[in-house]
Design a protein around this motif. Structure first.
Motif, mmCIF file in Angstrom:
data_model
loop_
_atom_site.group_PDB
_atom_site.id
_atom_site.type_symbol
_atom_site.label_atom_id
_atom_site.label_comp_id
_atom_site.label_asym_id
_atom_site.label_seq_id
_atom_site.Cartn_x
_atom_site.Cartn_y
_atom_site.Cartn_z
ATOM 1 N N LYS A 95 10.604 10.745 -6.815
ATOM 2 C CA LYS A 95 9.517 10.163 -6.017
ATOM 3 C C LYS A 95 9.990 9.765 -4.616
ATOM 4 O O LYS A 95 9.193 9.316 -3.797
ATOM 5 N N HIS A 107 11.897 3.810 2.100
ATOM 6 C CA HIS A 107 11.177 2.793 1.324
ATOM 7 C C HIS A 107 11.839 1.425 1.345
ATOM 8 O O HIS A 107 11.290 0.456 0.816
ATOM 9 N N GLN A 141 1.953 2.051 -3.525
ATOM 10 C CA GLN A 141 0.921 2.144 -4.572
ATOM 11 C C GLN A 141 0.913 3.506 -5.262
ATOM 12 O O GLN A 141 0.807 3.594 -6.469
ATOM 13 N N SER A 142 1.025 4.570 -4.498
ATOM 14 C CA SER A 142 0.918 5.924 -5.067
ATOM 15 C C SER A 142 2.129 6.310 -5.908
ATOM 16 O O SER A 142 2.111 7.333 -6.581
ATOM 17 N N LEU A 143 3.180 5.501 -5.893
ATOM 18 C CA LEU A 143 4.403 5.841 -6.621
ATOM 19 C C LEU A 143 4.363 5.434 -8.085
ATOM 20 O O LEU A 143 5.290 5.720 -8.834
ATOM 21 N N SER A 144 3.308 4.754 -8.504
ATOM 22 C CA SER A 144 3.148 4.330 -9.905
ATOM 23 C C SER A 144 4.369 3.564 -10.416
ATOM 24 O O SER A 144 4.907 3.868 -11.471
ATOM 25 N N ASP A 200 0.819 -1.213 0.000
ATOM 26 C CA ASP A 200 0.000 0.000 0.000
ATOM 27 C C ASP A 200 0.854 1.264 0.000
ATOM 28 O O ASP A 200 0.544 2.223 -0.706
ATOM 29 N N GLU A 201 1.919 1.286 0.788
ATOM 30 C CA GLU A 201 2.740 2.497 0.888
ATOM 31 C C GLU A 201 3.498 2.817 -0.397
ATOM 32 O O GLU A 201 4.016 3.914 -0.561
#
Length: 138
Positions: A65, A88, A18-21, A15-16
């Motif tokens: 990112k 990350h 996911q927003s990084l495409s 989930d953490e």
């Protein structure tokens, strides 16, 4: 083999992240950095078998990112060393590290000779695959 590849493709991105495409092209780059440690753009390009400019673009994108970090090589200030950003690393390790654990478990009962045969067989399979631009049978 198709079943194994299909299963790997279904591994969910945490989930953490996911927003990084993150795209499939990022996975091998991240895996090399995770398992082999920080390295230069040229070293990554050689391992990924792509041009350094391609890797440089991917690294720049992931650096913006916050996924990767670039730092000066103390031995050669013109050279940049790329690594996974600390924020990350745990997520990427939890995501991609499962595959490494699975390989270790699968290969553990084999003798060194059997492991070599297995790895050589996978390499022969990879080398026998046609390039994307080639048509089967050519």
């Amino acid at each position: 083999m198709p079943r194994m590849v299909g299963r790997v493709k279904r591994i969910r991105i945490p989930d953490e992240l996911q927003s990084l495409s993150l795209a499939p092209r990022h996975l091998s780059l991240l895996a090399y950095l995770l398992f082999d440690g920080p390295m230069s753009v040229n070293e990554l390009a050689a391992r990924l078998e792509v041009a350094p400019t391609t890797v440089s673009l991917m690294v720049g994108e992931l650096d913006r990112k916050g996924v990767l970090e670039r730092r000066e090589d103390p031995a050669d200030r013109r050279r940049k060393i790329v690594s996974i950003a600390g924020a990350h690393r745990g997520s990427i390790d939890g995501w991609l590290g499962r595959g490494a654990l699975a390989w270790r478990k699968a290969l553990a009962p084999l003798t060194p000779g059997e492991r070599k045969l297995f790895i050589d067989t996978l390499a022969a399979y990879e080398n026998a695959l046609p390039e994307d631009r080639e048509q089967p049978g050519n």
